[in-house]
Enzyme design. Structure first.
Site, PDB file in Angstrom:
ATOM      1  N   GLY A 288       0.407  -4.901   0.987  1.00 49.72           N
ATOM      2  CA  GLY A 288      -0.805  -4.904   0.155  1.00 49.72           C
ATOM      3  C   GLY A 288      -0.588  -5.586  -1.192  1.00 49.72           C
TER       4      GLY A 288
ATOM      5  CB  ALA B 223      -0.863  -0.021   1.249  1.00 53.08           C
TER       6      ALA B 223
ATOM      7  CD  GLU C  78       1.495  -5.425   5.790  1.00 48.92           C
ATOM      8  OE1 GLU C  78       2.255  -6.379   6.065  1.00 48.92           O
ATOM      9  OE2 GLU C  78       0.787  -5.388   4.777  1.00 48.92           O
TER      10      GLU C  78
ATOM     11  CD  GLU D 151      -2.583  -7.293   3.167  1.00 51.23           C
ATOM     12  OE1 GLU D 151      -2.218  -6.137   2.848  1.00 51.23           O
ATOM     13  OE2 GLU D 151      -3.221  -7.532   4.201  1.00 51.23           O
TER      14      GLU D 151
END
Ligand code: COA
Length: 260
Positions: free
Chosen positions: A112, A66, A135, A115
């Site tokens: 992300g 992200a 993270e 993911e």
């Protein structure tokens, strides 16, 4: 449709979506997530696209996570909303799409990015790929389904080790863990995925959509996978694809599926 952060290429039955922010290692900002949602939705609705391949631009990254710059100043409320909105609009959306999605992991798939690859129906990696959920090194946890899908794919112990250490694994380890199905030299990755997509697209897309639904049902707490399978199996008997598939077999010819 005009996109700023992704490229969409449509063949006759196979489409490729390329996440195209190479200077930021294809990090997922808000606009990219929105565009990806729109592109998946549009391709799924065409009816002619039978498989979607998702890849990152350049030779270095699939998606490096992200976009950290975008959420660095978020409050508790904003953080929660970021995860909730992202999960709904992209990650759960891809997982539950009727059209099969193959992640072609061509480099870093972190946070992300991993993911997103895990939300795809399966994954193929290039030899240079590196995967991880870093993270906790940023003081946060995976928020786009990583705490759920990683244990589903590789087991709880391995997932917790990866999450706690924030470590990256290479493609060979990912293959050993079952996180990816195949590993190829980078220059062969896309062709390999296209060949796989070609094989999938010869089959009934209606039946494949039911199979995705039944498999996913087994991983949801509010549904029963076996019961969903029975319903989906029965529903297949009412489709033109089933009539064509069984007739073609009995007539000793190759099926030509009419589709949805
Ligand atoms: N969010 C925002 N920008 C990112 C990013 C992310 N997740 N990952 C990489 N970038 C940007 C970098 O800030 C840099 O931008 P700049 O040139 O404007 O400074 C550019 O992409 C290139 O990255 P860089 O770090 O210089 O490349 P590298 O080869 O030295 O390192 C990584 C590659 C993947 C190891 C490193 O970029 C990294 O650790 N990224 C963050 C991974 C992460 O924690 N993801 C989880 C987020 S929840």
């Amino acid at each position: 449709m005009k996109y700023n952060n992704i490229l969409v290429e449509e063949g006759s039955t196979i489409a490729t979506i390329t996440i195209n922010r190479p200077s930021k290692l294809n990090a997922l900002n808000k606009e990219t997530i929105k565009e990806l949602h729109q592109a998946f939705k549009t391709l799924d609705e065409t009816g002619k696209i039978k498989v979607i391949i998702l890849i990152g631009s350049g030779e270095k990254a699939f998606v490096a996570g992200a976009d950290i710059a975008e959420f660095a100043n978020f409050s508790v409320k904003e953080g929660r909303a970021l995860a909730a909105k992202g999960q709904k609009s992209l990650f759960d959306f891809v997982e539950n799409l009727s059209t099969p999605v193959i992640a072609a992991i061509n480099g870093f798939a972190l946070g992300g990015g991993l993911e997103l690859a895990m939300a795809c129906h399966f994954r193929v990696a290039s030899e240079n790929a590196r995967m991880g959920l870093p993270e906790v090194s940023l003081g946060v946890i995976p928020g786009y389904g990583g705490t759920q899908r990683l244990p589903q794919l590789i087991g709880k112990g391995r997932a917790l080790e990866l999450i706690m250490t924030a470590a990256m694994i290479d493609a060979r380890k990912a293959l050993e863990y079952g996180l990816v199905n195949h590993v190829l030299p980078q220059e062969e990755l896309l062709t390999f995925c296209e060949n796989l997509a070609g094989k999938i697209s010869n089959n009934s897309s209606v039946a494949i959509a039911y199979a995705i639904k039944a498999v996913n049902a087994g991983f949801k707490h509010d549904s029963n996978g076996y019961a969903s399978e029975i319903e989906a199996f029965g529903a297949c008997f009412g489709t033109a694809d089933f009539e064509e598939g069984t007739t073609a077999f009995l007539e000793k010819r190759k099926a030509d599926f009419p589709g949805a």
